[in-house]
Motif scaffolding. Structure first.
Motif, PDB file in Angstrom:
ATOM      1  N   ASP A 150      37.286  41.967  42.234  1.00  0.00           N
ATOM      2  CA  ASP A 150      38.188  40.910  42.719  1.00  0.00           C
ATOM      3  C   ASP A 150      38.302  40.965  44.246  1.00  0.00           C
ATOM      4  N   GLY A 151      38.406  42.191  44.790  1.00  0.00           N
ATOM      5  CA  GLY A 151      38.418  42.318  46.244  1.00  0.00           C
ATOM      6  C   GLY A 151      37.109  41.815  46.839  1.00  0.00           C
ATOM      7  N   ASP A 178      35.966  41.419  37.818  1.00  0.00           N
ATOM      8  CA  ASP A 178      36.804  42.542  37.377  1.00  0.00           C
ATOM      9  C   ASP A 178      38.145  42.422  38.119  1.00  0.00           C
ATOM     10  N   ASN A 180      41.126  43.631  38.609  1.00  0.00           N
ATOM     11  CA  ASN A 180      42.023  44.785  38.451  1.00  0.00           C
ATOM     12  C   ASN A 180      43.149  44.784  39.487  1.00  0.00           C
ATOM     13  N   MET A 182      43.253  45.478  42.516  1.00  0.00           N
ATOM     14  CA  MET A 182      43.225  46.484  43.588  1.00  0.00           C
ATOM     15  C   MET A 182      41.868  46.493  44.276  1.00  0.00           C
ATOM     16  N   GLN A 183      41.886  46.836  45.544  1.00  0.00           N
ATOM     17  CA  GLN A 183      40.628  47.080  46.242  1.00  0.00           C
ATOM     18  C   GLN A 183      40.749  48.382  47.023  1.00  0.00           C
TER      19      GLN A 183
HETATM   20 MG   LIG Z   1      39.421  45.399  42.443  1.00  0.00          MG
END
Ligand SMILES: [Mg+2]
Ligand SMILES: Cc1ncc(C[n+]2csc(CCOP(=O)(O)OP(=O)(O)O)c2C)c(N)n1
Length: 282
Positions: A150-151, A178, A180, A182-183
């Protein structure tokens, strides 16, 4: 194979991918565990039943391709490849060591079964679109899968690729985000708040679905639906948890690339081994 057996086989594959990913990282003592664990279920579905593969012939032109665009999750892909017999399980003990065939990030020239070199984020969807277009030009019916973070989707090149794949109506390209949350530097929404992946891809003429990224039956069903779409590429947004399947990792506020002490991971391994046994015994 009955559908419940197929789903159990995928669940076993996902749990084994998690187990072997943990082993790889505890062996060297650190690793990109968070983002590897969050894609273990989609890898379990792909390598545990969906993908058309010949592990003894990794260069087979009619195979399905996978571009793991978030190349730092290489260890999870290596686990899947070793479990499918692309190379000996022993290789998993060499993650990231000098002269290894399993570098920390995916390298197609080093590892049998890795279809694209990745690590510099943002490039994989372009490569996957090119592979899908090339295979279509060659009249092949195989599928190309891509997994993005996603990042990573903050990279502009992702959206150039999305535009191009939509334009060429690459129906045999199926991409996953994905999601989630977070990156590397914290929550995606704080770094650069990119949301509504499904809407964004739809605007580029993609078919879009959102599923629980840790529900293998839901992922499998979404892929079946994506394959039924004949005139568009498909994206499946996977709602995931960074570190999923490993309570020690999930509980950390930073779990992108961390030390992996063996004693802290024993409990997760025990739970995952029990999962494998319970699915295998049904
Ligand atoms: Mg991520
Ligand atoms: C072009 C590029 N910029 C920066 C990095 C450093 N980097 C490695 S992983 C990462 C975070 C990726 O976040 P995300 O895509 O959400 O992956 P995940 O949560 O699955 O680990 C960054 C910024 C990189 N590999 N490539």
């Amino acid at each position: 194979m009955a559908n419940n057996e197929r789903i159990d086989a995928m669940k076993i594959m996902s749990a084994k991918i998690r187990i072997e990913t943990i082993h790889q990282m505890t062996e060297i003592g650190f690793g990109h565990i968070g983002g590897s664990m969050s894609i273990a279920d989609v890898l379990g579905v792909l390598y545990g039943g969906v993908m058309r593969l010949e592990p003894e012939n990794p260069g087979w032109k009619d195979r399905d391709y996978l571009v793991c665009s978030k190349g730092h999750a290489g260890p999870a892909v290596y686990a899947a490849l070793a479990l499918r017999g692309y190379f000996p399980m022993d290789w998993l003990k060499t993650l990231n060591l000098p002269r290894t065939n399993l570098p920390s990030h995916c390298d197609r020239l080093r590892t049998p079964g890795i279809d694209m070199t990745t690590g510099s984020l943002g490039q994989g969807l372009s490569a996957a679109a090119g592979i899908a277009l090339g295979n279509r030009i060659d009249n092949r019916d195989n599928y190309t899968y891509a997994i993005m973070g996603d990042g990573e989707c903050e990279e502009g090149q992702i959206w150039e690729a999305a535009m191009t794949a939509g334009h060429y109506r690459l129906s045999h390209l199926i991409a996953f985000v994905d999601y989630n949350g977070m990156q590397i530097d914290g929550p995606v929404e704080m770094v650069n708040n990119i949301t509504n992946f499904a809407e964004r891809f739809s605007a580029f003429r993609w078919h879009a679905q959102e599923v629980d990224g840790h529900n293998v039956a839901a992922i499998d069903e979404a892929i079946t639906k994506a394959k039924a779409v004949e005139d568009k590429p498909s994206v499946i947004v996977l709602k995931t948890v960074k570190g999923q399947g490993c309570a020690y990792v999930v509980s950390m506020s930073y779990n992108h690339h961390i030390p992996m002490p063996k004693d802290k991971l024993e409990e997760s391994l025990r739970i995952l081994e029990a999962e494998v046994k319970s699915y295998a015994g049904r």
